[in-house]
Design an enzyme around this catalytic site. Structure first.
Site, short mmCIF file in Angstrom:
data_model
loop_
_atom_site.label_atom_id
_atom_site.label_comp_id
_atom_site.label_asym_id
_atom_site.label_seq_id
_atom_site.Cartn_x
_atom_site.Cartn_y
_atom_site.Cartn_z
N LYS A 254 31.17 26.01 21.37
CA LYS A 254 31.21 24.67 21.94
C LYS A 254 30.70 24.76 23.37
CE LYS A 254 36.21 25.03 22.65
NZ LYS A 254 36.67 26.16 21.84
N THR B 297 43.22 32.39 17.27
CA THR B 297 42.20 31.38 17.02
C THR B 297 40.88 31.77 17.67
OG1 THR B 297 43.97 29.71 17.11
CG2 THR B 297 41.71 28.90 17.16
N ARG C 7 44.36 37.15 23.03
CA ARG C 7 44.85 36.56 24.28
C ARG C 7 46.28 37.01 24.54
NH1 ARG C 7 42.51 30.40 24.09
NH2 ARG C 7 40.37 31.10 23.78
N LYS D 250 37.11 38.62 23.63
CA LYS D 250 36.61 38.05 22.38
C LYS D 250 35.29 38.71 22.03
CE LYS D 250 34.94 33.67 22.41
NZ LYS D 250 34.79 32.24 22.11
N GLU E 15 35.77 19.27 17.94
CA GLU E 15 37.20 19.42 17.69
C GLU E 15 37.99 18.54 18.64
OE1 GLU E 15 38.34 23.69 16.48
OE2 GLU E 15 37.21 23.84 18.33
N GLU E 16 39.18 18.17 18.19
CA GLU E 16 40.07 17.37 19.03
C GLU E 16 40.43 18.09 20.32
OE1 GLU E 16 43.25 18.73 19.51
OE2 GLU E 16 42.67 20.35 18.13
N SER E 17 40.37 19.42 20.30
CA SER E 17 40.80 20.20 21.47
C SER E 17 39.69 20.27 22.52
CB SER E 17 41.20 21.60 21.03
OG SER E 17 40.12 22.23 20.35
N ASP F 125 33.53 26.04 27.84
CA ASP F 125 33.14 25.53 26.52
C ASP F 125 33.79 24.19 26.18
OD1 ASP F 125 35.64 26.60 26.15
OD2 ASP F 125 35.09 27.97 24.53
N ARG F 126 34.85 23.82 26.89
CA ARG F 126 35.48 22.53 26.60
C ARG F 126 34.95 21.45 27.54
NH1 ARG F 126 41.71 23.14 24.96
NH2 ARG F 126 41.46 24.89 23.54
N ASP G 281 36.41 28.67 30.76
CA ASP G 281 35.19 29.41 30.42
C ASP G 281 34.01 28.51 30.09
OD1 ASP G 281 36.40 28.56 28.08
OD2 ASP G 281 35.64 30.24 26.89
N SER H 129 40.03 31.26 28.11
CA SER H 129 39.60 29.88 28.00
C SER H 129 40.40 28.92 28.88
CB SER H 129 39.66 29.47 26.53
OG SER H 129 39.02 28.25 26.39
N HIS H 130 41.12 28.01 28.24
CA HIS H 130 41.82 26.95 28.98
C HIS H 130 43.21 27.41 29.47
CE1 HIS H 130 43.06 26.98 24.86
NE2 HIS H 130 44.20 26.43 25.23
N ASP I 262 36.49 23.47 31.20
CA ASP I 262 37.66 24.35 31.21
C ASP I 262 37.36 25.71 31.84
OD1 ASP I 262 36.08 25.37 29.20
OD2 ASP I 262 37.78 26.07 28.03
C1 G16 Z 1 40.01 27.77 20.91
C2 G16 Z 1 39.08 27.68 19.75
C3 G16 Z 1 39.00 26.25 19.29
C4 G16 Z 1 40.38 25.71 18.99
C5 G16 Z 1 41.26 25.87 20.20
C6 G16 Z 1 42.71 25.45 19.99
O1 G16 Z 1 39.47 27.06 21.99
O2 G16 Z 1 37.81 28.14 20.10
O3 G16 Z 1 38.18 26.21 18.16
O4 G16 Z 1 40.31 24.36 18.66
O5 G16 Z 1 41.26 27.22 20.58
O6 G16 Z 1 43.33 26.32 19.17
P1 G16 Z 1 44.90 26.29 18.94
O7 G16 Z 1 45.23 24.87 18.53
O8 G16 Z 1 45.10 27.29 17.86
O9 G16 Z 1 45.59 26.62 20.25
P2 G16 Z 1 39.28 27.75 23.40
O10 G16 Z 1 38.64 26.71 24.25
O11 G16 Z 1 40.68 28.11 23.81
O12 G16 Z 1 38.44 28.95 23.13
#
Ligand code: G16
Length: 543
Positions: A376, A18, A22, A126, A363-365, A281-282, A279, A113-114, A277
């Site tokens: 983000k 995504t 990772r 990335k 996004e919901e995440s 962005d969240r 990095d 990220s998270h 989070d």
């Molecule tokens: C990444 C993507 C987001 C996505 C999230 C969750 O976030 O940048 O757009 O919503 O992963 O993805 P999944 O549901 O496939 O685990 P981040 O903050 O991890 O870069």
């Protein structure tokens, strides 16, 4: 110093997910693993000779070593200049901003990220394109193809550079420019939100807590919230970025930011709470006694963004990822704005933002962002909330309750089943997809299936089609369940089940979320056989 061309053999598992590649730290530490992937990225950057590249990461374990590897390889591959954050640190939004403002050909961001960090935690690499956004699928696929056939990589045999001081240095003809990670980002924020208005609110006694979860946003939040906006020292907690995030799971949600939730629901709660989070962005937004779901947060920001200087002219349109609740759609309909539904993954917003079709997206995440960059942006969301609170003169919890009164409430929860055996998760999705045609009209408790499909996205800008982005089941009773497998995990599979139910009636907006969604959760299990396939009685994490 001659360029070294070293022989290597491909790894079969270097397909970006995504958001970049990772894996666990030990996987990245395998000999040549980093080098193969970085060479594949560099090979896919057209026009890299003499161009500028941005480089930085969230400071997690292995960041320090990989920054040096990338610098040597960039120099050996003819890159002209690398703009790198001091000590190799840059939040993802700050990197996106630098790519855009420095007219770079792209950026390499080191982050998972998270995901948790540390010697046994996760790491990630990335590539972001010249618009500052995550590389789109054709590029990530090209990188994967290259990595699958790689035979050699190029590097130098030079000692590590000292990245501790700002300034410029040369690495075999390539300029390395070490910049303060915060300065340009903070200046951008001053242009978007009204710092004077927030400062006045702070002077009037407004108090908040920002939990950086020992990740990258600590220095950004300390500079902006405490130094520039005048909040008292101690507003930012867990503000020093640590390689293992101090054992925190740097995912800003009510489960992993538990201390913040306890404070905000306790008797001494400040006016506002927020977290970010790994990095940066969240974001997580908490009012007094009220966690604001990311879906609701996006809707509230869309409804009120015009109060901030950066959005005075109004919004061009909005977008949300498919599993995100439809709360923002209701705002868009009221304001007469176009509203787009994209697959999960920030990269899908890039074309819409570049084409000027949308101004805000989320996004919901726990991701929210705008056209100021192409990622983000956690701290931006917090600052926009602060500006809206200051402009409306209302606390966050009241803003949200008033929003529900006006638009209705989209009760929302995500159930994650982590570490599921990959075959079991694949079987569940395969059976579910096969069952879709027969679902319409079926009843599950008090719910009747109105529509069921596997979401396919047609990009309105370039016409590309991305199929199989998650199964959606819509019920006639204005409820919905979505099933998909995570693309960011590093071990086994994570099944995500997104539950949603709309409640328009005034007076029914204070139910516990689990109660409001109980019927939808039962239907989800009956439809997908979650227990049967995973052997789990309940999700690992509910957010
Ligand atoms: C990444 C993507 C987001 C996505 C999230 C969750 O976030 O940048 O757009 O919503 O992963 O993805 P999944 O549901 O496939 O685990 P981040 O903050 O991890 O870069």
């Amino acid at each position: 110093m001659p360029i070294q061309r070293l022989a290597t053999t491909p790894f079969p598992d270097q397909r970006p997910g995504t958001s970049g590649l990772r894996k666990t730290v030990p996987v990245f530490q395998t000999a040549c693993y980093v080098e193969n992937f970085v060479q594949s990225i560099l090979d896919c950057i057209e026009g890299r000779e003499g161009a500028t590249l941005v480089l930085g990461g969230d400071g997690r374990y292995f960041n320090r070593e990989v920054v040096q590897i990338v610098l040597r390889m960039a120099a050996a591959n003819g890159v002209g200049r690398v703009v790198v954050g001091r000590d190799g640190l840059l939040s993802t939004p700050a990197a996106s901003n630098l790519i855009r403002t420095r007219k770079a050909i792209g950026g390499i961001i080191l982050s998972a990220s998270h995901n948790p960090g540390g010697p046994h935690g996760d790491f990630g690499i990335k590539f972001n394109a010249s618009n500052g956004g995550p590389a789109p699928e054709p590029v990530t696929e090209a990188i994967f193809r290259r990595a699958s056939a790689i035979t050699e990589y190029r590097t130098l045999d030079t000692p590590d550079l000292d990245l501790g001081r700002e300034g410029e240095t040369l690495l075999e003809g390539m300029r390395v420019e070490i910049v303060d990670p915060v300065t340009a980002y903070a200046a951008m924020m001053e242009r978007i939100v009204d710092f004077d208005r927030i400062r006045a609110m702070v002077a009037g006694g407004f108090r908040m807590r920002f939990d950086a979860l020992s990740a990258i946003t600590g220095p950004y939040a300390a500079e902006i919230l405490e130094r520039r906006l005048g909040m008292p020292a101690g507003t930012v907690v867990n503000g020093t970025p640590l390689p293992d995030f101090g054992g925190h799971h740097p995912d800003p949600n009510p489960v992993h930011a538990r201390e913040l939730m306890e404070l905000m629901t306790g008797p001494d709660a400040p006016d506002f709470g927020a977290a970010s989070d790994g990095d940066g962005d969240r974001n997580m937004i908490v009012g007094r006694g009220l966690f604001v779901t990311p879906s609701d947060s996006l809707a509230v920001l869309a409804a009120h963004a015009h109060v901030a200087p950066g959005y005075r002219g109004g919004l061009a349109g909005v977008a949300r990822s498919m599993p995100t609740s439809r709360a923002v759609d209701r705002v868009a309909a009221r304001l007469g704005l176009p509203c787009y539904e994209t697959p999960t993954g920030w990269k899908f917003f890039g074309n819409l933002l570049d084409a000027g079709r949308i101004t805000l997206c989320g996004e919901e995440s726990a991701g929210t962002g705008s056209n100021h960059i192409r990622e983000k942006d956690g701290l931006w969301a917090v600052l926009l909330w602060l500006d809206i609170i200051a402009a409306l003169g209302k606390p966050a919890d009241r803003i949200v309750r008033d929003h529900w009164r006006e638009y209705g409430r989209d009760y929302y929860a995500r159930h994650d089943y982590e570490g599921v055996e990959t075959e079991a998760a694949d079987r569940l999705m395969t059976e579910l997809r096969a069952a879709l045609p027969g679902l319409v009209g079926k009843r599950f408790g008090g719910l009747t299936v109105r529509e069921a499909d596997d979401f396919a996205y047609s990009d309105p800008v370039d016409g590309s089609v991305t199929p199989r982005q998650g199964v959606r089941v819509l019920f006639a009773e204005d409820a919905r369940v979505v099933f998909r497998l995570s693309g960011t995990g590093t071990s086994g599979a994570t099944l995500r089940v997104y539950l949603e139910r709309y409640e328009p009636a005034d007076g029914r907006h204070d139910l516990p979320t689990a109660d409001a969604l109980a019927e939808v959760a039962a239907a989800a299990d009956a439809i997908a056989g979650i227990r049967r396939h995973t052997g789990r009685d309940e999700p690992s994490v509910v957010t």
